[in-house]
Write an enzyme that holds these catalytic residues in place. Structure first.
Site, PDB file in Angstrom:
ATOM      1  N   LYS A  91       0.527  -0.833   0.108  1.00 55.51           N
ATOM      2  CA  LYS A  91      -0.163   0.069   0.026  1.00 55.51           C
ATOM      3  C   LYS A  91       0.735   1.419  -0.211  1.00 55.51           C
ATOM      4  CE  LYS A  91      -4.144  -1.455   2.189  1.00 55.51           C
ATOM      5  NZ  LYS A  91      -4.551  -3.019   1.459  1.00 55.51           N
ATOM      6  N   ASP A 125      -1.012  -2.219  -4.019  1.00 54.38           N
ATOM      7  CA  ASP A 125      -3.464  -2.087  -3.354  1.00 54.38           C
ATOM      8  C   ASP A 125      -3.235  -1.104  -4.238  1.00 54.38           C
ATOM      9  OD1 ASP A 125      -3.247  -4.795  -2.755  1.00 54.38           O
ATOM     10  OD2 ASP A 125      -2.834  -4.093  -0.831  1.00 54.38           O
ATOM     11  N   MET A 126      -4.937  -0.824  -4.038  1.00 53.19           N
ATOM     12  CA  MET A 126      -5.335   0.130  -4.526  1.00 53.19           C
ATOM     13  C   MET A 126      -6.046   0.495  -3.583  1.00 53.19           C
ATOM     14  SD  MET A 126      -5.683   2.743  -6.583  1.00 53.19           S
ATOM     15  CE  MET A 126      -5.311   2.031  -8.678  1.00 53.19           C
ATOM     16  N   GLN A 154     -10.518  -0.581  -9.015  1.00 54.43           N
ATOM     17  CA  GLN A 154     -11.872  -0.773  -8.423  1.00 54.43           C
ATOM     18  C   GLN A 154     -13.174  -0.042  -9.625  1.00 54.43           C
ATOM     19  OE1 GLN A 154     -10.893   2.384  -6.191  1.00 54.43           O
ATOM     20  NE2 GLN A 154      -9.911   1.055  -4.082  1.00 54.43           N
ATOM     21  N   ARG A 174      -5.331  -6.559 -10.899  1.00 50.96           N
ATOM     22  CA  ARG A 174      -6.253  -7.703  -9.730  1.00 50.96           C
ATOM     23  C   ARG A 174      -7.921  -5.942  -9.919  1.00 50.96           C
ATOM     24  NH1 ARG A 174      -4.918  -6.383  -3.869  1.00 50.96           N
ATOM     25  NH2 ARG A 174      -3.526  -7.991  -3.885  1.00 50.96           N
ATOM     26  N   GLY A 178     -14.146  -2.554  -4.312  1.00 50.03           N
ATOM     27  CA  GLY A 178     -14.042  -1.210  -3.565  1.00 50.03           C
ATOM     28  C   GLY A 178     -14.324  -1.702  -2.450  1.00 50.03           C
ATOM     29  N   THR A 216     -12.647 -11.520  -5.394  1.00 55.74           N
ATOM     30  CA  THR A 216     -13.787 -11.808  -4.819  1.00 55.74           C
ATOM     31  C   THR A 216     -15.097 -12.154  -3.892  1.00 55.74           C
ATOM     32  OG1 THR A 216     -16.485 -10.703  -5.649  1.00 55.74           O
ATOM     33  CG2 THR A 216     -15.051 -11.878  -7.333  1.00 55.74           C
ATOM     34  N   HIS A 217     -15.799 -12.311  -3.732  1.00 52.36           N
ATOM     35  CA  HIS A 217     -16.246 -13.407  -2.321  1.00 52.36           C
ATOM     36  C   HIS A 217     -18.124 -13.198  -2.887  1.00 52.36           C
ATOM     37  CE1 HIS A 217     -13.249 -11.600   0.456  1.00 52.36           C
ATOM     38  NE2 HIS A 217     -12.865 -12.354   0.157  1.00 52.36           N
ATOM     39  N   ARG A 278     -11.440  -2.776  10.044  1.00 52.63           N
ATOM     40  CA  ARG A 278     -12.015  -2.443   8.942  1.00 52.63           C
ATOM     41  C   ARG A 278     -13.826  -3.731   8.327  1.00 52.63           C
ATOM     42  NH1 ARG A 278      -8.334  -0.814   6.083  1.00 52.63           N
ATOM     43  NH2 ARG A 278      -7.281  -2.002   5.222  1.00 52.63           N
ATOM     44  N   ARG A 279     -12.306  -4.827   8.866  1.00 44.94           N
ATOM     45  CA  ARG A 279     -13.123  -6.418   8.358  1.00 44.94           C
ATOM     46  C   ARG A 279     -14.732  -5.785   9.009  1.00 44.94           C
ATOM     47  NH1 ARG A 279      -9.527  -6.353   5.209  1.00 44.94           N
ATOM     48  NH2 ARG A 279     -11.033  -5.686   4.256  1.00 44.94           N
TER      49      ARG A 279
HETATM   50  C1  LIG Z   1      -7.553 -10.544  -2.639  1.00 44.63           C
HETATM   51  C2  LIG Z   1      -8.341  -9.301  -2.107  1.00 44.63           C
HETATM   52  C3  LIG Z   1      -7.644  -7.576  -2.224  1.00 44.63           C
HETATM   53  C4  LIG Z   1      -8.059  -7.179  -1.954  1.00 44.63           C
HETATM   54  N1  LIG Z   1      -7.729  -5.922  -2.379  1.00 44.63           N
HETATM   55  C5  LIG Z   1      -8.547  -4.395  -2.337  1.00 44.63           C
HETATM   56  C6  LIG Z   1      -7.393  -2.746  -3.055  1.00 44.63           C
HETATM   57  O1  LIG Z   1      -6.462  -3.642  -2.708  1.00 44.63           O
HETATM   58  N2  LIG Z   1      -8.218  -2.070  -3.108  1.00 44.63           N
HETATM   59  C7  LIG Z   1      -9.519  -2.163  -2.506  1.00 44.63           C
HETATM   60  O2  LIG Z   1     -10.489  -0.885  -2.952  1.00 44.63           O
HETATM   61  N3  LIG Z   1     -10.577  -3.356  -2.505  1.00 44.63           N
HETATM   62  C8  LIG Z   1      -9.674  -4.183  -2.575  1.00 44.63           C
HETATM   63  N4  LIG Z   1     -10.442  -5.281  -1.763  1.00 44.63           N
HETATM   64  C9  LIG Z   1     -11.560  -5.573  -0.716  1.00 44.63           C
HETATM   65  C10 LIG Z   1     -12.711  -5.611  -2.273  1.00 44.63           C
HETATM   66  O3  LIG Z   1     -12.702  -4.195  -2.874  1.00 44.63           O
HETATM   67  C11 LIG Z   1     -14.007  -5.562  -1.317  1.00 44.63           C
HETATM   68  O4  LIG Z   1     -14.251  -4.856  -0.847  1.00 44.63           O
HETATM   69  C12 LIG Z   1     -14.542  -6.778  -0.691  1.00 44.63           C
HETATM   70  O5  LIG Z   1     -14.115  -7.960  -1.335  1.00 44.63           O
HETATM   71  C13 LIG Z   1     -15.701  -6.878  -1.070  1.00 44.63           C
HETATM   72  O6  LIG Z   1     -16.040  -7.490  -1.822  1.00 44.63           O
HETATM   73  P1  LIG Z   1     -16.807  -8.785  -2.702  1.00 44.63           P
HETATM   74  O7  LIG Z   1     -16.592  -8.322  -3.892  1.00 44.63           O
HETATM   75  O8  LIG Z   1     -16.752 -10.215  -1.799  1.00 44.63           O
HETATM   76  O9  LIG Z   1     -19.012  -8.733  -2.309  1.00 44.63           O
HETATM   77  P2  LIG Z   1     -19.609  -8.846  -0.739  1.00 44.63           P
HETATM   78  O10 LIG Z   1     -20.721  -8.392  -1.502  1.00 44.63           O
HETATM   79  O11 LIG Z   1     -18.787  -7.553  -0.233  1.00 44.63           O
HETATM   80  O12 LIG Z   1     -19.521  -9.555  -0.404  1.00 44.63           O
HETATM   81  C14 LIG Z   1     -20.002 -10.891  -0.541  1.00 44.63           C
HETATM   82  C15 LIG Z   1     -19.873 -11.785   0.422  1.00 44.63           C
HETATM   83  O13 LIG Z   1     -18.727 -12.684   1.310  1.00 44.63           O
HETATM   84  C16 LIG Z   1     -18.683 -12.315   2.373  1.00 44.63           C
HETATM   85  N5  LIG Z   1     -17.706 -11.097   2.426  1.00 44.63           N
HETATM   86  C17 LIG Z   1     -17.313 -10.228   1.774  1.00 44.63           C
HETATM   87  N6  LIG Z   1     -16.342  -9.672   2.714  1.00 44.63           N
HETATM   88  C18 LIG Z   1     -16.171 -10.089   4.146  1.00 44.63           C
HETATM   89  C19 LIG Z   1     -15.455  -9.807   5.028  1.00 44.63           C
HETATM   90  N7  LIG Z   1     -14.657  -8.752   4.987  1.00 44.63           N
HETATM   91  N8  LIG Z   1     -15.080 -10.328   6.482  1.00 44.63           N
HETATM   92  C20 LIG Z   1     -15.787 -11.711   6.077  1.00 44.63           C
HETATM   93  N9  LIG Z   1     -17.173 -11.543   5.378  1.00 44.63           N
HETATM   94  C21 LIG Z   1     -16.700 -10.848   4.248  1.00 44.63           C
HETATM   95  C22 LIG Z   1     -19.577 -11.990   3.184  1.00 44.63           C
HETATM   96  O14 LIG Z   1     -20.302 -13.362   3.046  1.00 44.63           O
HETATM   97  C23 LIG Z   1     -20.636 -11.468   1.517  1.00 44.63           C
HETATM   98  O15 LIG Z   1     -22.043 -11.351   2.042  1.00 44.63           O
HETATM   99  C24 LIG Z   1      -9.613  -6.680  -1.855  1.00 44.63           C
HETATM  100  C25 LIG Z   1     -10.201  -8.113  -2.147  1.00 44.63           C
HETATM  101  C26 LIG Z   1     -10.007  -8.833  -1.636  1.00 44.63           C
HETATM  102  C27 LIG Z   1     -10.551 -10.437  -2.265  1.00 44.63           C
END
Ligand SMILES: Cc1cc2nc3c(=O)[nH]c(=O)nc-3n(C[C@H](O)[C@H](O)[C@H](O)COP(=O)(O)OP(=O)(O)OC[C@H]3O[C@@H](n4cnc5c(N)ncnc54)[C@H](O)[C@@H]3O)c2cc1C
Length: 298
Positions: A91, A125-126, A154, A174, A178, A216-217, A278-279
């Site tokens: 970062k 990272d962004m 993002q 990546r 966001g 993404t999750h 933040r998490r």
């Molecule tokens: C490998 C990786 C690198 C990343 N790098 C950056 C970056 O450089 N800059 C940036 O702005 N963002 C980054 N992010 C974060 C990203 O922008 C999202 O905020 C984050 O991934 C949540 O969005 P989602 O696509 O998983 O969908 P969501 O709809 O938010 O999540 C889907 C489901 O996943 C689960 N979930 C998601 N996040 C969490 C959590 N933190 N704790 C527990 N459960 C969770 C929940 O069950 C949720 O319903 C990164 C994410 C990942 C996976």
């Protein structure tokens, strides 16, 4: 539930540190490099690989930024020495971007020299939108000299498509939704609009010949991304899926069982507090755990 979550988030500073630490344990590898190496080995045993992140938020002095650079350097050396399957995510604010961009550039350059010597990929990272232009410019500059580097775009930012078109074809990306709160003038707010943007950007990246980390999750996005990959008939050396440590292990297992490459983002270090809160703020279920743990600890 929304009100309860907001209450929990607002009261996070009152939660005793040991409670936060216990709850944070699933999201961070630990405080030391040895903890990080152990976590990466466990992920490798599961079939995944990793990207290590040395937690370092709220850097306000040159000394802190230099210390962060040194910790990142030690991390690169440990990855090589211990032969673990990991790269490094950095970062720029923790390396001094907000203190002095030229000083930050020197820190990043020093790191990238070590990474290049050891053959390790480094991802920028962004961060929030006040850093986007500077991050892209520094990446553009250093990527010419150090090709084993990549950047994050993002999907919620309206500018991301223009940024993508401004970066060289074949850039290693990546793609994420966001994580920061951004105003509607510059960022999509609607969940489905962000999902559409994510998949549109992913397609453009892949069509432009890039290697993409699909981070993404969100199952809608994982399934949507797999459909795009199939449509474009891409082989498995053109992409990887990425998830955060401690989030949705079930989805992680499904992705691995389908034979895709999966990288887990593994944060570690003594500065774990900001990252973990933040998490918690992001995830209502975790907010619920915090609330219950807080009651138990009273
Ligand atoms: C490998 C990786 C690198 C990343 N790098 C950056 C970056 O450089 N800059 C940036 O702005 N963002 C980054 N992010 C974060 C990203 O922008 C999202 O905020 C984050 O991934 C949540 O969005 P989602 O696509 O998983 O969908 P969501 O709809 O938010 O999540 C889907 C489901 O996943 C689960 N979930 C998601 N996040 C969490 C959590 N933190 N704790 C527990 N459960 C969770 C929940 O069950 C949720 O319903 C990164 C994410 C990942 C996976």
């Amino acid at each position: 539930m929304e009100l309860l979550n907001r209450l929990v988030v607002a009261s996070l500073p009152l939660v005793p540190m040991p409670v936060v630490r216990r709850l944070a344990a699933r999201y961070i590898a630990g405080e030391t490099l040895a903890d990080a190496v152990r976590t990466v080995r466990a992920l490798t045993a599961e079939g995944a690989c990793a990207t290590l992140d040395v937690l370092g938020e709220d850097v306000t002095t040159r000394g802190q930024a230099s210390s962060q650079r040194d910790q990142c350097t030690q991390t690169l050396e440990a990855i090589a020495r211990e032969k673990v399957d990991s790269n490094l995510s950095i970062k720029l604010t923790s390396l001094g971007l907000k203190i002095d961009p030229a000083f930050c550039r020197e820190n990043v350059r020093a790191l990238l020299e070590v990474a290049a010597r050891l053959g390790i990929f480094v991802r920028f990272d962004m961060e929030d939108s006040s850093c986007t232009t500077a991050t892209i410019e520094l990446f553009r500059d250093l990527n010419r000299e150090f090709p084993r580097t990549g950047i994050v775009l993002q999907a919620y930012l309206r500018r991301s498509e223009a940024d993508l078109r401004s970066l060289p074809p074949g850039t290693n990306y990546r793609i994420v939704k966001g994580i920061y709160r951004e105003p509607p003038e510059i960022a999509f707010q609607d969940r489905e609009e962000i999902q559409r943007s994510f998949l549109r950007l992913l397609r453009l990246m892949l069509e432009g010949g890039s290697y993409v980390g699909i981070a993404t999750h969100d199952e809608v996005l994982v399934d949507g991304a797999l459909k795009v990959l199939e449509e474009l008939r891409l082989t498995r050396d053109r992409y990887e899926l990425q998830m955060l440590l401690g989030v949705l292990s079930e989805l992680r297992r499904r992705i691995l069982a389908q034979g895709h490459k999966l990288r887990v983002y593994v944060p570690f270090g003594p500065n774990w507090y900001g990252y973990s809160t933040r998490r918690f703020k992001e995830n209502p279920t975790v907010a619920g755990y915090v609330f219950r743990a807080m009651l138990r600890s009273m």
